[in-house]
Design an enzyme around this catalytic site. Structure first.
Site, short mmCIF file in Angstrom:
data_model
loop_
_atom_site.label_atom_id
_atom_site.label_comp_id
_atom_site.label_asym_id
_atom_site.label_seq_id
_atom_site.Cartn_x
_atom_site.Cartn_y
_atom_site.Cartn_z
N ASP A 198 0.74 -1.05 -0.06
CA ASP A 198 0.00 -0.05 0.00
C ASP A 198 0.79 1.18 -0.16
O ASP A 198 0.51 2.28 -0.80
CB ASP A 198 -1.02 -0.03 0.94
CG ASP A 198 -0.33 -0.20 2.38
OD1 ASP A 198 0.91 -0.42 2.54
OD2 ASP A 198 -0.99 -0.17 3.58
N ASP B 290 6.71 3.92 3.67
CA ASP B 290 7.14 5.37 4.50
C ASP B 290 8.65 5.27 4.80
O ASP B 290 9.47 5.57 4.18
CB ASP B 290 6.07 4.91 5.57
CG ASP B 290 5.99 6.20 6.47
OD1 ASP B 290 5.96 7.31 6.04
OD2 ASP B 290 5.95 6.01 7.78
N ASP C 150 -5.35 2.77 6.83
CA ASP C 150 -6.26 3.22 7.92
C ASP C 150 -5.93 4.17 8.89
O ASP C 150 -4.47 4.63 8.93
CB ASP C 150 -6.34 1.87 8.93
CG ASP C 150 -5.04 1.35 9.61
OD1 ASP C 150 -4.01 1.39 9.06
OD2 ASP C 150 -5.23 1.25 10.88
P1 IMP Z 1 7.42 1.53 6.61
O1 IMP Z 1 7.45 2.44 7.80
O2 IMP Z 1 7.84 1.79 5.21
O3 IMP Z 1 7.56 0.22 7.10
O4 IMP Z 1 5.96 1.42 6.40
C1 IMP Z 1 4.96 0.44 7.40
C2 IMP Z 1 3.36 0.57 7.12
O5 IMP Z 1 3.10 2.06 8.02
C3 IMP Z 1 3.00 0.86 5.77
O6 IMP Z 1 2.68 -0.49 5.43
C4 IMP Z 1 1.51 1.23 6.36
O7 IMP Z 1 0.72 0.20 6.51
C5 IMP Z 1 1.85 2.13 7.49
N1 IMP Z 1 1.75 3.51 7.06
C6 IMP Z 1 2.78 4.31 6.70
N2 IMP Z 1 2.53 5.61 6.41
C7 IMP Z 1 1.08 5.37 6.38
C8 IMP Z 1 0.09 6.48 6.05
O8 IMP Z 1 0.31 7.93 5.96
N3 IMP Z 1 -1.23 5.99 6.52
C9 IMP Z 1 -1.69 4.98 6.87
N4 IMP Z 1 -0.56 3.90 7.05
C10 IMP Z 1 0.64 4.26 6.83
MG MG Z 2 1.23 -1.90 5.16
#
Ligand code: IMP
Ligand code: MG
Length: 183
Positions: free
Chosen positions: A108, A111, A167
């Site tokens: 999705d 981040d 979410d």
């Molecule tokens: P990571 O920080 O790249 O490991 O992202 C981990 C997870 O954080 C993602 O797969 C999303 O499920 C969640 N996430 C990161 N940014 C957002 C946002 O803006 N809205 C909702 N969920 C987020």
């Molecule tokens: Mg995710």
């Protein structure tokens, strides 16, 4: 997280729409064509990371016009500060032996990059025929580990976004568009 009495309360947390349903549909149609063209005739496994990517997966797999299989996994990464513990906790694993597939991870949003970096390392250790990553959204300004998707549909600024599977406190996944969440 507030208790919602009705849809007006729910929609009141939407600051503005960042990506419309029409823009999402068009980008997915293109990504589906790109995947169909480059993987035609090969065994494809689309792997969605739950829960956030379930809506994207549902639409993307229907935009892929060549035979493919789908799989789901649930993963969380654990970090000490900004350093990966090297541990990705799989709370639900794939059922397929991925050594027989060209794997495409369907995510999705990227981040910090931590989750996917660890998931990619884990899946690579299982020797897939190839491995690529397609993400609906990318927030490159938030990266704390070096990670890039092979296909990214939309690059967005550092907003907290909801809708289309994403979410806030488990709500808003059912919105048909991507919106900025209003604190
Ligand atoms: P990571 O920080 O790249 O490991 O992202 C981990 C997870 O954080 C993602 O797969 C999303 O499920 C969640 N996430 C990161 N940014 C957002 C946002 O803006 N809205 C909702 N969920 C987020
Ligand atoms: Mg995710």
């Amino acid at each position: 997280m507030p208790e919602f009495k009705n849809m007006d309360d729910y929609n009141g947390k939407i600051k503005r729409i960042i990506v419309t349903k029409e823009e999402i549909d068009e980008a997915i149609r293109k990504a589906g064509k790109q995947i169909s063209d480059s993987y035609d005739g090969r065994p494809i496994l689309l792997v969605s990371i739950l829960k956030g990517a379930f809506v994207f997966m549902a639409d993307l797999c229907r935009a892929v016009t060549v035979p493919c299989e789908i799989g789901f996994m649930c993963a969380k990464s654990y970090y000490e500060g900004t350093v990966s513990s090297g541990l990705v906790k799989i709370t639900m694993d794939l059922e397929q032996d991925i050594s027989k597939y060209h794997v495409i991870i369907v995510e999705d949003i990227i981040d910090t990059g931590r989750t996917l970096k660890d998931v990619v390392a884990l899946l690579k250790s299982r020797n897939p025929l190839s491995l690529r990553v397609v993400t609906l959204l990318d927030k490159p300004s938030r990266r704390v580990v070096d990670f890039q998707a092979d296909i990214s549909l939309f690059t967005i600024p550092d907003y907290f976004v909801i809708g289309y599977g994403l979410d806030c406190g488990e709500y808003y996944r059912n919105l048909p568009y991507i919106a900025e969440y209003s604190e």
